[in-house]
Design a protein around this motif. Structure first.
Motif, short mmCIF file in Angstrom:
data_model
loop_
_atom_site.label_atom_id
_atom_site.label_comp_id
_atom_site.label_asym_id
_atom_site.label_seq_id
_atom_site.Cartn_x
_atom_site.Cartn_y
_atom_site.Cartn_z
N TYR A 122 31.31 61.75 -2.53
CA TYR A 122 31.78 63.07 -2.07
C TYR A 122 31.89 64.03 -3.26
O TYR A 122 31.42 65.17 -3.18
CB TYR A 122 33.11 62.91 -1.37
N TRP A 123 32.48 63.57 -4.36
CA TRP A 123 32.60 64.42 -5.55
C TRP A 123 31.22 64.76 -6.12
O TRP A 123 30.99 65.88 -6.58
CB TRP A 123 33.46 63.74 -6.61
N ALA A 124 30.31 63.80 -6.11
CA ALA A 124 28.95 64.07 -6.58
C ALA A 124 28.28 65.14 -5.73
O ALA A 124 27.58 66.02 -6.24
CB ALA A 124 28.12 62.78 -6.58
N GLU A 125 28.52 65.07 -4.43
CA GLU A 125 27.97 66.08 -3.51
C GLU A 125 28.54 67.46 -3.84
O GLU A 125 27.81 68.46 -3.89
CB GLU A 125 28.31 65.69 -2.07
N ARG A 166 26.46 70.76 -5.29
CA ARG A 166 26.51 72.09 -4.67
C ARG A 166 26.90 73.15 -5.69
O ARG A 166 26.38 74.27 -5.67
CB ARG A 166 27.48 72.09 -3.50
N LEU A 167 27.83 72.81 -6.58
CA LEU A 167 28.20 73.75 -7.65
C LEU A 167 27.02 74.02 -8.57
O LEU A 167 26.78 75.16 -8.98
CB LEU A 167 29.38 73.19 -8.45
N ALA A 168 26.29 72.98 -8.92
CA ALA A 168 25.11 73.14 -9.78
C ALA A 168 24.05 74.01 -9.09
O ALA A 168 23.43 74.86 -9.73
CB ALA A 168 24.52 71.77 -10.13
N ARG A 209 23.40 73.44 -0.19
CA ARG A 209 23.89 72.42 0.73
C ARG A 209 24.08 71.06 0.08
O ARG A 209 24.54 70.13 0.72
CB ARG A 209 22.92 72.29 1.89
N GLY A 210 23.70 70.91 -1.14
CA GLY A 210 23.81 69.60 -1.78
C GLY A 210 22.77 68.64 -1.25
O GLY A 210 21.86 69.02 -0.51
N LEU A 211 22.89 67.39 -1.60
CA LEU A 211 21.92 66.39 -1.19
C LEU A 211 22.06 66.05 0.30
O LEU A 211 21.08 65.93 1.02
CB LEU A 211 22.09 65.13 -2.04
N LEU A 212 23.28 65.92 0.75
CA LEU A 212 23.53 65.58 2.14
C LEU A 212 23.09 66.70 3.08
O LEU A 212 22.54 66.45 4.14
CB LEU A 212 25.02 65.29 2.35
#
Length: 84
Positions: free
Chosen positions: A21-24, A28-30, A43-46
């Motif tokens: 969850y933190w990686a996601e 998204r921040l990156a 949207r991140g990876l998910l």
């Protein structure tokens, strides 16, 4: 006679879910600040695989539910070990 308590599997699952969850969130921040993707589209990876999930709050509720279930399961195991 002492009973050895093993809550490691439950705590490992909870830890992995929280780290993913933190990686996601960090991804998204990156996407937002490093790749300059508008926040609404980062949207991140998910979110790439399941866009409907990223747009709703279900990811947050799911992570909270997994963490809560893991804490309750660990507490029950610890409570049983104290009684015996």
């Amino acid at each position: 006679m002492s009973t050895r308590l093993n809550t490691r599997p439950v705590l490992t699952i909870v830890t992995v879910v929280v780290f993913v969850y933190w990686a996601e969130l960090l991804l998204r921040l990156a996407q937002t600040y490093l790749l300059h993707i508008p926040e609404a589209h980062a949207r991140g990876l998910l979110g790439v695989a399941l866009p409907w999930l990223a747009e709703s709050g279900w990811v947050h509720h799911g992570v909270a539910l997994v963490a809560l279930i893991g804490c309750v399961a660990s507490h029950r195991r610890a409570s049983r070990a104290e009684v015996t």
